[in-house]
Motif scaffolding. Structure first.
Motif, PDB file in Angstrom:
ATOM      1  N   THR A   1     -23.593   3.144  38.429  1.00  0.00           N
ATOM      2  CA  THR A   1     -24.233   2.820  39.808  1.00  0.00           C
ATOM      3  C   THR A   1     -23.863   1.439  40.449  1.00  0.00           C
ATOM      4  O   THR A   1     -23.550   0.420  39.439  1.00  0.00           O
ATOM      5  CB  THR A   1     -25.593   3.205  40.035  1.00  0.00           C
ATOM      6  N   PRO A   2     -23.814   1.401  41.548  1.00  0.00           N
ATOM      7  CA  PRO A   2     -23.576  -0.110  42.229  1.00  0.00           C
ATOM      8  C   PRO A   2     -24.506  -1.215  41.618  1.00  0.00           C
ATOM      9  O   PRO A   2     -24.236  -2.393  41.592  1.00  0.00           O
ATOM     10  CB  PRO A   2     -23.248   0.133  43.763  1.00  0.00           C
ATOM     11  N   ASP A   3     -25.931  -0.752  41.445  1.00  0.00           N
ATOM     12  CA  ASP A   3     -26.777  -1.818  41.011  1.00  0.00           C
ATOM     13  C   ASP A   3     -27.325  -1.489  39.748  1.00  0.00           C
ATOM     14  O   ASP A   3     -28.326  -2.040  39.408  1.00  0.00           O
ATOM     15  CB  ASP A   3     -27.964  -1.530  42.043  1.00  0.00           C
ATOM     16  N   PHE A   4     -26.647  -0.875  38.834  1.00  0.00           N
ATOM     17  CA  PHE A   4     -26.828  -0.787  37.475  1.00  0.00           C
ATOM     18  C   PHE A   4     -28.263  -0.264  37.157  1.00  0.00           C
ATOM     19  O   PHE A   4     -28.776  -0.587  35.975  1.00  0.00           O
ATOM     20  CB  PHE A   4     -26.490  -2.109  36.837  1.00  0.00           C
ATOM     21  N   ALA A   5     -28.679   0.626  37.860  1.00  0.00           N
ATOM     22  CA  ALA A   5     -30.038   1.541  37.619  1.00  0.00           C
ATOM     23  C   ALA A   5     -29.776   2.731  37.898  1.00  0.00           C
ATOM     24  O   ALA A   5     -28.647   3.175  38.518  1.00  0.00           O
ATOM     25  CB  ALA A   5     -31.279   0.682  38.522  1.00  0.00           C
ATOM     26  N   PRO A   6     -30.420   3.529  37.374  1.00  0.00           N
ATOM     27  CA  PRO A   6     -30.525   4.930  37.341  1.00  0.00           C
ATOM     28  C   PRO A   6     -30.722   5.651  38.664  1.00  0.00           C
ATOM     29  O   PRO A   6     -31.276   4.874  39.660  1.00  0.00           O
ATOM     30  CB  PRO A   6     -31.247   5.335  36.167  1.00  0.00           C
ATOM     31  N   ILE A   7     -30.416   6.962  38.825  1.00  0.00           N
ATOM     32  CA  ILE A   7     -30.477   7.633  40.283  1.00  0.00           C
ATOM     33  C   ILE A   7     -31.595   8.914  39.599  1.00  0.00           C
ATOM     34  O   ILE A   7     -31.016   9.696  38.591  1.00  0.00           O
ATOM     35  CB  ILE A   7     -29.296   8.203  40.816  1.00  0.00           C
TER      36      ILE A   7
ATOM     37  N   LYS B   1     -39.703   6.293  41.191  1.00  0.00           N
ATOM     38  CA  LYS B   1     -39.844   6.145  42.648  1.00  0.00           C
ATOM     39  C   LYS B   1     -38.725   4.987  42.865  1.00  0.00           C
ATOM     40  O   LYS B   1     -37.911   5.249  43.865  1.00  0.00           O
ATOM     41  CB  LYS B   1     -41.016   5.720  43.024  1.00  0.00           C
ATOM     42  N   PRO B   2     -38.580   4.034  42.376  1.00  0.00           N
ATOM     43  CA  PRO B   2     -37.452   2.780  42.728  1.00  0.00           C
ATOM     44  C   PRO B   2     -36.152   3.544  42.493  1.00  0.00           C
ATOM     45  O   PRO B   2     -35.288   2.824  43.138  1.00  0.00           O
ATOM     46  CB  PRO B   2     -37.970   1.649  41.965  1.00  0.00           C
ATOM     47  N   PHE B   3     -36.098   4.573  41.557  1.00  0.00           N
ATOM     48  CA  PHE B   3     -34.760   4.890  41.365  1.00  0.00           C
ATOM     49  C   PHE B   3     -34.237   5.979  42.170  1.00  0.00           C
ATOM     50  O   PHE B   3     -33.048   6.815  41.796  1.00  0.00           O
ATOM     51  CB  PHE B   3     -34.593   5.189  39.981  1.00  0.00           C
ATOM     52  N   SER B   4     -34.904   6.370  43.308  1.00  0.00           N
ATOM     53  CA  SER B   4     -34.353   7.766  44.265  1.00  0.00           C
ATOM     54  C   SER B   4     -32.967   7.408  44.628  1.00  0.00           C
ATOM     55  O   SER B   4     -32.638   6.322  45.048  1.00  0.00           O
ATOM     56  CB  SER B   4     -35.292   7.763  45.228  1.00  0.00           C
ATOM     57  N   LEU B   5     -32.574   8.413  44.861  1.00  0.00           N
ATOM     58  CA  LEU B   5     -30.935   8.398  45.369  1.00  0.00           C
ATOM     59  C   LEU B   5     -31.061   7.786  46.890  1.00  0.00           C
ATOM     60  O   LEU B   5     -30.023   7.191  47.053  1.00  0.00           O
ATOM     61  CB  LEU B   5     -30.338   9.844  45.550  1.00  0.00           C
ATOM     62  N   ASP B   6     -32.108   8.010  47.720  1.00  0.00           N
ATOM     63  CA  ASP B   6     -31.913   7.484  48.997  1.00  0.00           C
ATOM     64  C   ASP B   6     -32.043   5.850  48.958  1.00  0.00           C
ATOM     65  O   ASP B   6     -32.041   5.402  50.017  1.00  0.00           O
ATOM     66  CB  ASP B   6     -32.959   8.292  50.086  1.00  0.00           C
ATOM     67  N   ARG B   7     -32.308   5.193  47.967  1.00  0.00           N
ATOM     68  CA  ARG B   7     -32.299   3.691  47.796  1.00  0.00           C
ATOM     69  C   ARG B   7     -31.202   3.157  48.750  1.00  0.00           C
ATOM     70  O   ARG B   7     -31.048   2.089  49.268  1.00  0.00           O
ATOM     71  CB  ARG B   7     -32.763   3.319  46.623  1.00  0.00           C
ATOM     72  N   TYR B   8     -30.081   3.921  48.409  1.00  0.00           N
ATOM     73  CA  TYR B   8     -28.550   3.329  48.860  1.00  0.00           C
ATOM     74  C   TYR B   8     -28.459   3.257  50.253  1.00  0.00           C
ATOM     75  O   TYR B   8     -28.075   2.428  51.152  1.00  0.00           O
ATOM     76  CB  TYR B   8     -27.462   4.079  48.260  1.00  0.00           C
ATOM     77  N   SER B   9     -29.264   4.413  51.007  1.00  0.00           N
ATOM     78  CA  SER B   9     -28.921   4.369  52.410  1.00  0.00           C
ATOM     79  C   SER B   9     -29.984   3.548  53.138  1.00  0.00           C
ATOM     80  O   SER B   9     -29.855   3.139  54.285  1.00  0.00           O
ATOM     81  CB  SER B   9     -29.132   5.919  53.041  1.00  0.00           C
ATOM     82  N   LYS B  10     -31.317   2.912  52.110  1.00  0.00           N
ATOM     83  CA  LYS B  10     -32.099   2.242  52.788  1.00  0.00           C
ATOM     84  C   LYS B  10     -31.747   0.673  52.311  1.00  0.00           C
ATOM     85  O   LYS B  10     -32.782   0.014  52.849  1.00  0.00           O
ATOM     86  CB  LYS B  10     -33.518   2.874  52.120  1.00  0.00           C
ATOM     87  N   PHE B  11     -30.852   0.661  51.751  1.00  0.00           N
ATOM     88  CA  PHE B  11     -30.666  -0.728  51.302  1.00  0.00           C
ATOM     89  C   PHE B  11     -31.519  -1.445  50.369  1.00  0.00           C
ATOM     90  O   PHE B  11     -32.050  -2.507  50.537  1.00  0.00           O
ATOM     91  CB  PHE B  11     -30.152  -1.794  52.401  1.00  0.00           C
ATOM     92  N   GLU B  12     -32.284  -0.486  49.420  1.00  0.00           N
ATOM     93  CA  GLU B  12     -33.438  -0.901  48.589  1.00  0.00           C
ATOM     94  C   GLU B  12     -32.787  -0.955  47.302  1.00  0.00           C
ATOM     95  O   GLU B  12     -33.327  -0.220  46.403  1.00  0.00           O
ATOM     96  CB  GLU B  12     -34.556  -0.126  48.703  1.00  0.00           C
ATOM     97  N   LEU B  13     -31.863  -1.565  46.945  1.00  0.00           N
ATOM     98  CA  LEU B  13     -31.153  -1.692  45.809  1.00  0.00           C
ATOM     99  C   LEU B  13     -31.994  -2.117  44.628  1.00  0.00           C
ATOM    100  O   LEU B  13     -32.804  -3.118  44.929  1.00  0.00           O
ATOM    101  CB  LEU B  13     -29.544  -2.131  45.651  1.00  0.00           C
ATOM    102  N   VAL B  14     -31.816  -1.790  43.216  1.00  0.00           N
ATOM    103  CA  VAL B  14     -32.613  -2.402  42.315  1.00  0.00           C
ATOM    104  C   VAL B  14     -32.134  -3.678  41.502  1.00  0.00           C
ATOM    105  O   VAL B  14     -32.705  -4.494  40.966  1.00  0.00           O
ATOM    106  CB  VAL B  14     -33.062  -1.276  41.012  1.00  0.00           C
TER     107      VAL B  14
END
Ligand code: PYC
Length: 404
Positions: A331-337, A381-394
């Motif tokens: 993944t782009p932020d090297f954290a799981p989905i 919770k921090p690893f949800s798929l929608d973090r990418y559309s919300k710009f909440e990368l890990v």
């Protein structure tokens, strides 16, 4: 269920496929087996089928270099992997099966000022969460790893390291086997050589899976297939930012035990530990180009051994015995989905890149909770798929261990 004269095999014979299950798990690796195990053990959900296109643990579970650690960079990562490490410590007892969990201590070497800064950063985040990590100097490393050339052949001298005492290795196949047997004992069915070819929905809700052995109804479907994730998500038109890169590894011939620590250098793209059989288990960074394949290359062995000889010159005399590759879903932020998706009843556990084996217990446990309650477990919770559309990368790249 107890092994007996009548039941001489480790796993009981597979049952015929049923027409319908409450939960279908796609992927019979460590994560899939762990999820099935915790669904049955902690949530009483046993009408579960694990569908595996190959054999149990034959994907990335059997292809990693078996390292377990929790010295991550972000608070989200540290809390998640610490829970996993704690679960690992009890698995042999839980399974009544020796997973050869061996605590070694884990050195992440720094060869530059910027790497030293990242080690300090990780150490402070780790300590804040009660994790045993510390930046150590060259003399301390020399004492613990006396056979390492601290000058790295004069190329890139070691300046210090992040030392993580709980860092461990385990017998990776045994982890999958233990979870699989434990799940089966509780009523879960495992179907090997069963490939999912499509996922069917009705009104935005999962209704079942098409397989090369026919259609199976399912109320819930969980995808836990790491490097095969894009093949599954495209069945539902789910977009993820995952890219697949081969990650290669190899072992040397066995030699006398001499190395009781794990040594990693993200800058030199090397990680190494000695297995209980005496082999040096080694790996490097992912291959340079995206590729959905588990082929291995001479180029990898040449590059890795070149770097290894800078750190451990005597390894020039060792023979490489086996090499192999897995498919890393990066993944782009090297954290799981992880968690729920926009398709009702479809859950995703993916994005395991080069760090998935150590997450096996916690991913199984938290995904089982999420599926049972249709609500994401707090830790994921921090690893949800929608973090990418919300710009909440890990932002976990600094702790991915392997250079990318
Ligand atoms: O995340 O510790 C790790 C790791 C080691 C080798 C590949 N990933």
């Amino acid at each position: 269920w107890k092994k007996s004269e009548d039941e001489p095999r480790f796993f009981p014979d597979e049952k015929p496929l049923k027409k319908a299950y409450d939960v279908v798990i796609i992927g019979g690796g460590g994560h899939g087996m762990a999820c099935a195990y915790y669904l049955a053990k902690e949530h009483g959900i046993t009408n579960v089928a694990v569908l595996e296109q190959g054999y149990i643990g034959g994907g990335n579970t059997g292809r990693n270099t078996t390292i377990v650690r929790s010295n991550y960079l972000t608070s989200e990562g540290v809390k998640f992997y610490d829970e996993s490490l704690k679960l690992f410590e009890d698995l042999s007892d839980d399974f009544d099966l020796n997973i050869f969990y061996s605590t070694r201590g884990h050195f992440t070497l720094a060869h530059t000022d910027s790497a030293m800064r990242t080690m300090r950063w990780r150490a402070e985040v780790n300590k804040h969460h009660g994790i045993d990590s510390e930046v150590v100097d060259v003399d301390t490393i020399k004492k613990e790893v006396p056979y390492m050339d601290m000058s790295c052949n004069g190329q890139h001298p070691v300046m210090g390291a992040l030392y993580h005492a709980p860092g461990s290795v385990a017998r990776h196949d045994a982890v999958a086997w233990g979870y699989a047997r434990g799940a089966q004992m509780r009523g879960v069915e495992i179907h090997q050589k069963t490939r999912v070819t499509d996922i069917k929905t009705k009104g935005g809700k999962v209704v079942g899976v098409e397989t090369d052995r026919g259609f199976i109804e399912a109320k819930k479907v969980v995808s836990m297939v790491a490097g095969s994730t894009p093949r599954i998500t495209e069945m539902l038109d789910i977009e993820t930012p995952i890219e697949i890169f081969p990650l290669q590894a190899c072992v040397t011939e066995p030699v006398k035990p001499f190395m009781d620590t794990i040594v990693v250098s993200g800058s030199l793209h090397v990680y190494v530990s000695q297995s209980s059989r005496g082999e040096l288990v080694m790996g490097a960074s992912v291959d340079p180009a995206e590729l959905h394949s588990t082929r291995s290359t001479l180029d990898f062995v040449e590059g890795l051994t070149d770097q290894m000889m800078d750190l451990f010159p005597f390894t020039s005399r060792l023979k490489i015995m086996r090499q192999w590759a897995g498919m890393s879903d990066i993944t782009p932020d090297f954290a799981p989905i992880m968690g729920k998706t926009d398709v009702e009843g479809f859950y995703l556990d993916a994005g395991w890149g080069t760090w998935g084996f150590k997450a096996t217990p916690v991913s199984g446990k938290t995904m089982a909770y999420t599926v049972a309650n249709d609500m994401p477990h707090e830790l994921i919770k921090p690893f949800s798929l929608d973090r990418y559309s919300k710009f909440e990368l890990v932002g976990e790249k600094g702790a991915a261990s392997v250079g990318h």
